[in-house]
Design an enzyme around this catalytic site. Structure first.
Site, PDB file in Angstrom:
ATOM      1  N   HIS A  43       0.852  -1.184   0.000  1.00  0.00           N
ATOM      2  CA  HIS A  43       0.000   0.000   0.000  1.00  0.00           C
ATOM      3  C   HIS A  43       0.890   1.236   0.000  1.00  0.00           C
ATOM      4  CE1 HIS A  43      -3.947   1.950   1.628  1.00  0.00           C
ATOM      5  NE2 HIS A  43      -3.224   2.830   0.960  1.00  0.00           N
ATOM      6  N   GLU A  70      -2.612  -1.689  -3.163  1.00  0.00           N
ATOM      7  CA  GLU A  70      -3.715  -0.932  -2.588  1.00  0.00           C
ATOM      8  C   GLU A  70      -3.399   0.558  -2.617  1.00  0.00           C
ATOM      9  OE1 GLU A  70      -5.217  -4.026   0.904  1.00  0.00           O
ATOM     10  OE2 GLU A  70      -4.095  -2.209   1.440  1.00  0.00           O
ATOM     11  N   HIS A 190      -8.098  -5.938   7.399  1.00  0.00           N
ATOM     12  CA  HIS A 190      -7.918  -4.913   8.423  1.00  0.00           C
ATOM     13  C   HIS A 190      -8.206  -5.487   9.812  1.00  0.00           C
ATOM     14  CE1 HIS A 190      -6.916  -0.639   9.013  1.00  0.00           C
ATOM     15  NE2 HIS A 190      -7.495  -0.835  10.178  1.00  0.00           N
TER      16      HIS A 190
END
Length: 237
Positions: A43, A70, A190
């Site tokens: 990410h 991401e 998450h």
């Protein structure tokens, strides 16, 4: 089997803290794949405080499983994804200064924007996923953008599970059922951990992939710490 994609942002954070190349991100990624992970997630953020854009370019050359990138689809991010062409891109509505992802997309308000961005990536045959909260309206909205998958934002599930409330998984079950009926693949991520992952996997139908980083790295520190300390003691005897 649900695939495990390991988010290696924390490895890059540790490396960057000393300004060198220890730990070696590419070596860690190769080891993670050798140990059996079926994907690597990164990410990159605009300030490159952990994963650097150049890391993405290098990882594309060595990842043998699936590379998932991401991020918030700002121009710089879009250009990177089109250049690297990972197996999957996951769109996350991060603010520039976000410490970590903290909300899913409003797929109704941002439908046209998401549809345009997803169209750009799909022209390059890059699988697209949208980070969403477990709300049926947001799932329905995601289907209208042309996305291939959704990634369920699982922080609320993790909090509920830790508090002993297993009923907190119900919105995620409902969201997964709705997504599957709409033809969307289902990812999740998450705050998933060794503590809560089995219950989540056992109850979420058609779960294709989970992306886990922070918990997995922290757990690896603890579960590997005894070995390393004893190796030092052995050498010092």
């Amino acid at each position: 089997m649900t695939k495990l994609s390991v988010n290696v942002n924390k490895i890059a954070t540790l490396r960057n803290s000393r300004g060198g190349n220890v730990p070696n991100l590419l070596k860690v990624v190769a080891d993670i794949e050798e140990f059996g992970a079926q994907g690597i997630t990164i990410h990159p953020r605009p300030d490159e405080r952990h994963i650097k854009y150049e890391d993405a370019r290098k990882l594309k050359k060595i990842v043998t499983t699936e590379l998932n990138i991401e991020g918030n689809p700002i121009d710089k991010f879009i250009d990177l994804v089109l250049e690297v062409q990972p197996a999957q891109v996951t769109l996350v509505p991060d603010s520039v200064n976000a410490i970590t992802s903290n909300a899913g997309w409003d797929t109704i308000t941002h439908k046209d924007f998401l549809k345009e961005i997803i169209g750009i990536f799909k022209e390059k045959n890059i699988r697209t996923s949208i980070f969403v909260d477990p709300e049926i309206s947001m799932i329905t909205g995601a289907a209208k953008t042309g996305a291939d998958r959704i990634e369920l934002y699982t922080e609320e599930y993790a909090k509920s599970y830790e508090a002993g409330n297993k009923l907190g998984i119900q919105p995620f079950i409902d969201a997964a059922i709705a997504a599957h009926e709409l033809g969307l693949g289902i990812n999740a991520g998450h705050d998933l951990s060794l503590n809560n992952i089995k219950y989540f996997k056992d109850n979420i139908p058609n779960l294709l992939e989970v992306s886990i980083g922070h918990a997995l790295i922290c757990e690896s520190l603890y579960l590997g710490l005894e070995n390393v300390i004893n190796m030092y003691l052995h050498k010092l005897r």
